[in-house]
Design a protein around this motif. Structure first.
Motif: not given
Lengths: 369, 362, 287
Positions: B279-280, B301-306, B308, B321, B323-326
């Protein structure tokens, strides 16, 4: 590879279902595209395993049809449907070597030995077991066995679909990462239609192109992970996706304002007058704390430091509201107020989402944390 | 009231399942044993419970040596990964069973069972049998049975592992609350770093039969004493890369370098391993002196909020990791930024030589 | 695992220990004692060492009884194990037929040994027995009291009738313990019926089959009552097995010393063969 159509599908385990509640699977009409990865997500008992068994041909639905590439396969058995399946617990042939296990589905179909060897080699390198091909499968650890099961599911190139029934249950968290990424990479490479059943939202969301959220025998939403996160169509989706799930607060909505227990909340759009149980929903990710004289006054119950962020569990008018706050942000102990990002608020009437008539605020792409 | 392990070890067929371990657990604390399968969590718990005798060392309970004392004579409750209840008894009788064995009076049993059931939200199910309940309810029944005993030591061996994700999330939030009230020593084994963080209290990270570090959970998370601890206590796994210190400069390969400040300044010149959490990593510069890497993006991999992002950087595999959908192009080069304040430095033996600056500030 | 020890539990074992000593250890020691002495009458006996053992091993009657016994036991295994597996595979897995077939299969096991002998004695008689009459009427000359082949066949058929059920029941329980996922996976993998048997069912039956083979071997090696009732060991000595030979020696001839030596040899043979079976099977299932 195939497009899968569920046509007016329903299933009951009773021979003569009386009412709606006798159905494990209620009315389903869906077309699932060829080559996409789908996840069936839901709590246990929601009907996801029933649906998987109908697709794999282990169960004949009480009503409706299932089509592969527009061909009716409702009455066909598993073999005729030409699918592969990976089960929750490892299924390996103990007396065979790892290599023979991987080759088994190909040899049964009398593929050429040279092709079989090539394919086995490829799959073995994918699951990281190249140096174990000659070893007997007996006595391997559960996760090694499950890797073999996964490999056997992937070894055939000509299958209509690959079905996964909670395949990572027995795998250690660190290994889950690796296997999931490999599955994903494999999907990108070969483009099989994949259906993945799970109760684990992280697995579902990271694996699938489209997630089918099931609740009480019904599909409550079918969408991309982004859609499920941003605009849950049903309060169940809001609750089930995300951890913690969406905050839901009873409110009166008029125009672009909501009144929650006497406090005003600005919404991201204008709404028509509505009747029934009205709630506003906001994800913890879009809740921030403020000391200014705005937002909802809350009492802090707990703060959980989960490493990369903090979860603030607070109470508003007897209801829990959670907020996800950045790592290291100091949280005052005094009564605080919570502010919601207007463009991220959804409005629900009797649990179903209502779209605004007119959007007044659009969400930014980047989530600000 | 405390539980002390002194030089406790366990050998099976000449192999160390537990290397000599010292550990002190205080009354009213939640202690999480975090580690992968077969790292020795269950073995250690069995020794604490008195189900196994250690090969060496002593187990002290309230200052008294209880090594070799039978489990029946200790005040211990245990909950397992499998939902273990008496199938032929009602939920009420299940919860009451340890009290009946202890010879508690009927009215007292009734009171304690009802209290425990209320705490576990089982009140409406008291007349049902365990197999008529959902998995979550069955496990709550087992937890209630463990709680009702008023045992001084409650051992929970991956109690939520067989439950649905969402139920797990709810019980995880409930468990610390319940345990604050009881005042017992709780030991909770899990394989999931996130679970350990949510439970709070203390954590002992385990790896191949050793407790690599024991301390308050956020402290262990932010100041892991070695690379093994950092790896065990990070999900997604911590990213590692080789670095070199020469003079007042630390080079990260690719010509990236950062001034050796703070704790890094005192390091001897040489080769080290840098570790940083997923996450850093960022997609844009974070401040002026951020490090900047050219990576290759393999999978997202997209979780919706994050999101990977699985990256390759030279020989290293990293996870970012974000933030958001990239919306990122797969199988293509990608630039990522890293704040040097988030970098942990480990020596060749894996010992932490310089903690991340941000962790010290927090 | 070094569990916490509780020495008080030993007191609970004491009654059993006494009982075993009284019913097994002391009689066994008496047998050992007899086997190394020559007993002329209850008051005259002298030590002879291993003489009886050497004599027994050279005894041609014993050797031929042992030969017959081995052929019989291996025939029993060769027929009953495959037949038992086959029947277990054919049995229904759900519905009321499960209970019905289980009861039917278990019936022969409920019949006492000597009754089985009597049933077959009548059943196989050439003049009134259903089997005997049928065989004779279709032109097969069959008389188990005269022809040694016929006698052999009858004893074997009787044992198959009586004991195959045990193998069936063991295999059936083993088959039921295989999770459904294995069969589903095999269907999806396109495995043939034979492959399913070879790679799923047989490996998972290994455990119960070990028990079945050992039980059937030991039981058949000690067979006594049924052939005794049916043929009395005849015609001639064609169906005289070890146990009957031993009984004749010990009871009819009251030659206790020889019989003692013989029974110890008998015991060691069973132990040795069982051990061989056990190691072969467990080793085969290990790797």
């Amino acid at each position: 590879m195939a497009k899968i159509t569920l046509d007016n599908l329903a299933h009951s385990y009773f021979p003569e279902p009386k009412g709606e509640e006798d159905y494990a699977l209620k009315q389903l009409d869906h077309v699932w595209n060829d080559g996409e990865a789908y996840a069936l997500l839901g709590a246990s008992g929601c009907g996801k395993s029933t649906l998987l068994n109908i697709i794999s041909g282990l169960l004949v639905p009480s009503r409706g049809r299932i089509l592969f590439n527009d061909k009716d396969v409702t009455e066909q058995d598993t073999v005729a449907r030409n699918i592969a399946q990976v089960f929750q617990f490892p299924v390996v042939y103990d007396t065979m070597t790892v290599g023979a296990n991987l080759a088994f589905p190909l040899r049964n179909r009398r593929m050429e030995p040279a092709y079989v060897a090539r394919r086995v080699q490829k799959i073995a390198s994918m699951i990281g077991m190249e140096d174990m091909l000659e070893r007997k499968a007996r006595g391997l650890t559960a996760d090694a066995k499950q890797k073999i099961s996964l490999g056997r599911g992937m070894v055939r190139e000509d299958v209509n679909a690959i079905l996964f029934d909670e395949p990572l249950t027995v795998i250690d968290p660190h290994m889950k990462w690796e296997l999931r990424t490999q599955l994903k990479a494999l999907h990108n490479e070969f483009g099989h239609t994949m259906i993945y059943v799970t109760h684990d939202q992280t697995e579902a969301l990271t694996f699938a192109d489209k997630v089918v959220v099931m609740h009480d025998g019904k599909v409550v939403q079918l969408g991309t992970p982004e859609e499920l996160f941003d605009t849950p169509e049903h309060t169940f989706v809001g609750y089930f996706i995300g951890s913690p799930g969406m905050n839901l607060i009873d409110a009166d909505v008029s125009g672009d304002k909501a009144i929650c227990a006497g406090h005003e909340v600005t919404l991201g759009g204008r709404y028509k007058p509505m009747s029934g149980r009205v709630q506003i929903g906001i994800r913890p990710e879009f809740v921030s704390i403020t000391s200014q004289d705005q937002g909802l006054p809350v009492t802090v119950k707990r703060v959980e430091d989960v490493g990369r962020h903090q979860i603030l569990r607070a109470e508003f008018e007897g209801r829990q509201i959670n907020a996800i706050l950045p790592e290291g942000l100091p949280i005052p102990a005094a009564p605080i107020r919570m502010k919601f990002a207007p463009e991220r608020i959804s409005v629900y009437v009797n649990d179903w989402r209502v779209a605004p008539d007119e959007v007044t605020a659009t969400p930014s792409k980047e989530v600000v944390l | 009231m405390s539980l002390v392990l002194e030089g406790v070890s366990k050998l099976v067929e000449g192999e160390h399942h537990i290397y000599p371990t010292d550990l002190t657990l205080e009354r009213g604390t939640m202690n999480v044993l975090l580690g992968p399968t077969l790292s020795g969590k269950t073995t250690l718990m069995r020794i604490m419970a008195g189900l196994d005798v250690p090969a060496t060392g002593r187990v002290l309970w309230e200052g008294r040596d209880v090594t070799g004392m039978k489990v029946q004579d200790r005040k211990v409750a245990m909950v397992y990964q499998q939902f273990i209840n008496y199938p032929s008894m009602t939920v009420y009788d299940n919860i009451a069973s340890p009290l009946k064995l202890m010879g508690v009076s009927k009215s007292e049993i009734d009171k304690r069972v009802k209290d425990a059931a209320a705490l576990m939200q089982l009140t409406p199910m008291l007349d049902r049998r365990p197999l008529e309940l959902s998995g979550g309810q069955q496990q709550r029944c087992a937890l209630a049975r463990a709680l009702v005993k008023n045992a001084g030591l409650v051992l929970l061996d991956e109690p939520l592992a067989n439950l649905d994700y969402k139920l797990r999330e709810e019980l995880r939030a409930e468990i610390p609350r319940i345990f604050e009230e009881s005042g017992a020593i709780f030991v909770y084994a899990t394989t999931e770093p996130e679970e350990a963080l949510l439970l709070g209290g203390n954590v002992g990270t385990m790896w191949e039969g050793r407790i690599t570090q024991f301390g308050p959970t956020p402290k262990v998370y932010r100041e892991p004493c070695d690379a093994t601890t950092a790896r065990v206590f990070s999900d997604p796994p911590m990213n590692f890369t080789r670095i070199e210190k020469t003079g007042d400069k630390i080079s990260f390969g690719e010509g990236q370098s950062a001034p050796a400040q703070g704790a890094l300044a005192g390091l001897a010149d040489g080769v080290y391993t840098a570790g940083f959490r997923p996450d850093h990593l960022h997609l844009s510069a974070q401040g002026a002196d951020g490090l900047h890497f050219q990576c290759h993006l393999n999978v997202t991999e997209i979780t919706g909020s994050e999101t990977f992002a699985h990256l390759s950087h030279g020989p290293d595999h990293w996870v970012g990791l974000l933030h958001g959908v990239q919306d990122l192009t797969l199988d293509a080069p990608i630039e990522v930024w890293l704040d040097v304040a988030h970098v942990y430095v480990f020596d060749e033996q894996g010992k932490l030589v310089a903690p991340a600056a941000f962790a010290m500030a927090a | 695992m070094n569990k916490v020890e509780n020495n008080r539990a030993w007191f609970l074992v004491l009654p059993v220990l006494l009982l075993v000593a009284f019913s097994a250890v002391i009689p066994l020691m008496t047998v050992v004692n007899y086997s190394i002495q020559d007993i002329l009458d209850p008051h005259t006996r002298f030590f002879v060492g291993d003489e009886w053992f050497r004599e027994m091993l050279r005894d041609s009657q014993l050797q031929s009884a042992l030969g017959r016994q081995l052929i019989f036991s291996f025939s029993v295994l060769a027929i009953q194990i495959p037949l038992g597996i086959a029947i277990a595979l054919c049995m229904p897995t759900r519905g009321i037929w499960v209970a019905i077939s289980l009861v039917l299969v278990a019936l022969p096991l409920l019949v006492p040994w000597n009754v089985v002998g009597t049933i077959w004695q009548l059943f196989a008689r050439g003049d009134i027995g259903l089997l005997g009459v049928t065989l004779n009427s279709i032109g097969i000359e069959y008389n188990y009291t005269r022809g040694s082949t016929a006698a052999w066949f009858t004893v074997l058929a009787m044992d198959v009738w009586h004991w195959t059920s045990l193998v069936v029941l063991l295999c059936y329980s083993g088959l039921r313990a295989i999770p459904d996922a294995y069969y589903q996976a095999a269907r999806i993998d396109g495995a043939s019926r034979i492959a399913v048997f070879r790679y799923i069912q047989l490996p998972r039956l290994a455990g119960v089959l070990t028990i079945a083979v050992l039980l059937r071997f030991m039981d058949s090696f000690m067979i006594y009552a049924e052939p005794f009732v049916l043929t009395g060991g005849g015609p001639g000595s064609s169906t005289t097995f070890l146990s009957q030979h031993l009984a004749t020696m010990a009871i009819a001839q009251f030659d206790v010393s020889r019989a003692a030596a013989f029974s110890l040899i008998y015991f060691l043979i069973i132990l040795a063969i069982s051990w061989v079976f056990y190691t072969i099977i467990t080793r085969a299932t290990k790797d």
